[in-house]
Design an enzyme around this catalytic site. Structure first.
Site, mmCIF file in Angstrom:
data_model
loop_
_atom_site.group_PDB
_atom_site.id
_atom_site.type_symbol
_atom_site.label_atom_id
_atom_site.label_comp_id
_atom_site.label_asym_id
_atom_site.label_seq_id
_atom_site.Cartn_x
_atom_site.Cartn_y
_atom_site.Cartn_z
ATOM 1 N N HIS A 1 0.868 -1.192 0.000
ATOM 2 C CA HIS A 1 0.000 0.000 0.000
ATOM 3 C C HIS A 1 0.896 1.230 0.000
ATOM 4 C CE1 HIS A 1 -3.041 2.804 1.242
ATOM 5 N NE2 HIS A 1 -2.974 2.626 2.536
ATOM 6 N N ASP B 1 2.291 5.925 5.816
ATOM 7 C CA ASP B 1 2.603 5.197 7.049
ATOM 8 C C ASP B 1 3.216 3.827 6.742
ATOM 9 O OD1 ASP B 1 -0.042 4.801 6.074
ATOM 10 O OD2 ASP B 1 -0.661 3.855 7.938
ATOM 11 N N HIS C 1 -8.002 0.017 2.101
ATOM 12 C CA HIS C 1 -8.979 1.071 1.944
ATOM 13 C C HIS C 1 -8.601 2.079 0.864
ATOM 14 C CE1 HIS C 1 -6.771 4.345 4.353
ATOM 15 N NE2 HIS C 1 -5.943 3.325 4.280
ATOM 16 N N ASP D 1 -3.579 -2.851 5.760
ATOM 17 C CA ASP D 1 -4.502 -2.143 6.667
ATOM 18 C C ASP D 1 -5.678 -3.012 7.113
ATOM 19 O OD1 ASP D 1 -3.224 0.328 6.976
ATOM 20 O OD2 ASP D 1 -4.047 1.094 5.107
ATOM 21 N N TYR E 1 -11.354 0.961 14.501
ATOM 22 C CA TYR E 1 -10.593 1.027 13.244
ATOM 23 C C TYR E 1 -11.503 0.647 12.069
ATOM 24 C CZ TYR E 1 -6.572 -0.303 10.215
ATOM 25 O OH TYR E 1 -5.654 -0.430 9.213
HETATM 26 FE FE1 FEO Z 1 -3.826 3.213 4.619
HETATM 27 FE FE2 FEO Z 1 -2.137 2.295 7.336
HETATM 28 O O1 FEO Z 1 -2.377 3.247 5.773
#
Ligand code: FEO
Length: 466
Positions: free
Chosen positions: A79, A83, A147, A166, A194
């Site tokens: 992804h 992060d 996501h 994620d 979350y």
């Molecule tokens: Fe969609 Fe943990 O970044």
């Protein structure tokens, strides 16, 4: 410092005990978080994901303590959000030619964020794989919109680990890494928060993806997400939860959320809570002042609720700005299968209730007409509107005394049934509203042509749960 996960797989991520906010300030962190990266050392050495940009230099230095960086044969970028990709800039300074396996969309997001640096991207699709030696391979599974459009998961054969990025994560620091070592209450709460605040907008996509994942027949023993605890003890539990949560989930709960100027709207909020308790003693009621409560926590309670009641006084021919922002976030989360009502005080023009009803409808709620709209301070005449509002919201007789017995579905007397192929659980208290099955419908009373809303198999593929 590396930590052993299983076989030749190590965790090499960053546990972020000090993190307080995420996605800018849009997500509150109450129990720390982590960015999980993994090192797979078979005949080939593979790094799966990195950590957030502010920690990139520590990440590279720590990795150097564990391994000669030139030994990394491939990087997998599940992804592109920073992060997980944020340490690539520092890492690729050291090993600029190392292939990066990712989706086509991930190339767009990574190059979009860090510029075109000539990195050696190898784009993959669902079902593509790479051999990494010792009879093992990595199989890629696109997780588009879970996501981001670029998201994917990677499955390691042999050790049977799904690196889910994620999906299935939590913003929760677990120093011991694994779900069986975590505080179970916090783990479930953070996994749900979350899901609600990050994954739920994509619930329809998730439902299909869970079916697709089941169809791939991957013998998953461990789910290793990119945030929070690694699911090594019964990883199926989080898949079952996602299956239930993605299916217009609700509990016997009502959430009341309001803001107030001179306490009149607050008084109505608490009177509504009292009336819910009178008419339906088993229903859980939560009351929040929007401007004083954490919005991610409140939304988690809204998600659990079958109904939401929102209040604001009229100000400037509208509602309070705190409520305006909150309603915008509510709409983004795309909740389903919930009723809503509105209330509020006014002194002059009094538009807030009607505007709130409109916004709640826009957010996908079934809005009832009954409301409380109070001139100046609420009085007995205003409070007299509340029983009808509550009964309409809960679908019960307003004049009935508190019921001694709740319907069987609420008391759990009707059994839940589980789909054999995909694990979906039919809960009679919830029904299957998307298929026109009302809450309170026993499994035995479902029409013969009803089928599993997740994988489409017929009733006879279901097993009764205790
Ligand atoms: Fe969609 Fe943990 O970044």
């Amino acid at each position: 410092m590396r930590r052993h996960v299983a076989g030749n797989v190590s965790w090499v991520g960053y546990i972020d005990w000090e993190l307080e906010r995420f996605h800018g300030d849009d997500y509150s962190i109450m129990n720390g978080s982590s960015q999980n990266a993994y090192l797979v050392e078979e005949e080939k050495t593979v790094l799966i994901d990195t950590v957030w940009t502010p920690h990139r230099f520590d990440f590279v230095e720590n990795l150097k303590q564990e391994i000669d960086l030139s030994k990394i044969d491939f990087i997998v970028a599940n992804h592109g959000e920073c992060d997980h990709s944020g340490s690539l800039t520092a890492l690729m300074e050291e090993i600029p030619d190392t292939p990066i396996y990712c989706t086509e969309n991930a190339v767009k997001s990574i190059e979009g964020q860090y510029g075109k640096r000539g990195w050696n991207f190898r784009t993959v699709k669902t079902g593509d794989s790479i051999e990494i030696g010792n009879g093992k391979k990595l199989i890629f599974v696109e997780m588009r919109m879970l996501h981001w459009p670029d998201s994917m998961a990677t499955f390691l054969t042999g050790d049977d680990i799904l690196f889910s990025n994620d999906a299935f994560g939590q913003h929760y620091s677990v120093e011991e890494l694994f779900n069986d070592k975590a505080d179970q209450c916090v783990l479930e709460k953070e996994a749900l928060k979350y899901f609600v605040n990050i994954i739920n907008p994509f619930a329809p996509v998730l439902k299909k993806k869970l079916v697709e994942l089941a169809g791939l027949n991957l013998p998953i023993k461990i789910i290793a997400p990119s945030h929070g605890a690694i699911w090594r003890d019964n990883p199926g539990q989080i898949v079952e939860k996602y299956t239930a949560w993605a299916d217009a989930y609700q509990e016997d709960q009502v959430t009341i959320a309001y803001d107030t100027m001179w306490e009149g709207t607050a008084k109505i909020a608490h009177k509504i809570a009292e009336e819910i308790a009178r008419q339906s003693p088993n229903t859980v009621v939560k009351v929040f002042n929007i401007s004083k409560s954490d919005k991610n926590e409140v939304m988690t309670d809204v998600f659990k609720s079958k109904a939401l009641v929102v209040g604001s006084p009229t100000v400037g021919n509208s509602y309070l700005s705190s409520v305006a922002g909150w309603l915008e976030f509510l709409k983004q989360l795309k909740f389903k299968n919930k009723k809503a009502a509105a209330f509020g005080c006014y002194g002059w023009s009094g538009e807030s209730v009607k505007l709130l009803q409109g916004k709640l409808a826009e957010a996908g709620f079934e809005v009832i007409d009954e409301n409380v709209r109070s001139l100046w301070n609420p009085d007995e005449e205003d409070f007299a509107q509340i029983p009808a509002l509550v009964s309409s919201l809960l679908g019960i007789d307003p004049n009935a005394e508190a019921a001694d017995e709740q319907p069987a579905a609420e008391t759990g007397k009707m059994s839940k049934w589980q789909c054999g192929p995909c694990g979906y659980i039919y809960d009679p208290a919830v029904g299957d509203p998307d298929s026109g099955i009302a809450p309170g419908t026993a499994f035995e009373d479902l029409p013969d042509d009803w089928s599993c809303p997740i994988c489409g198999v017929s009733k006879d593929m279901f097993n009764k749960l205790d």
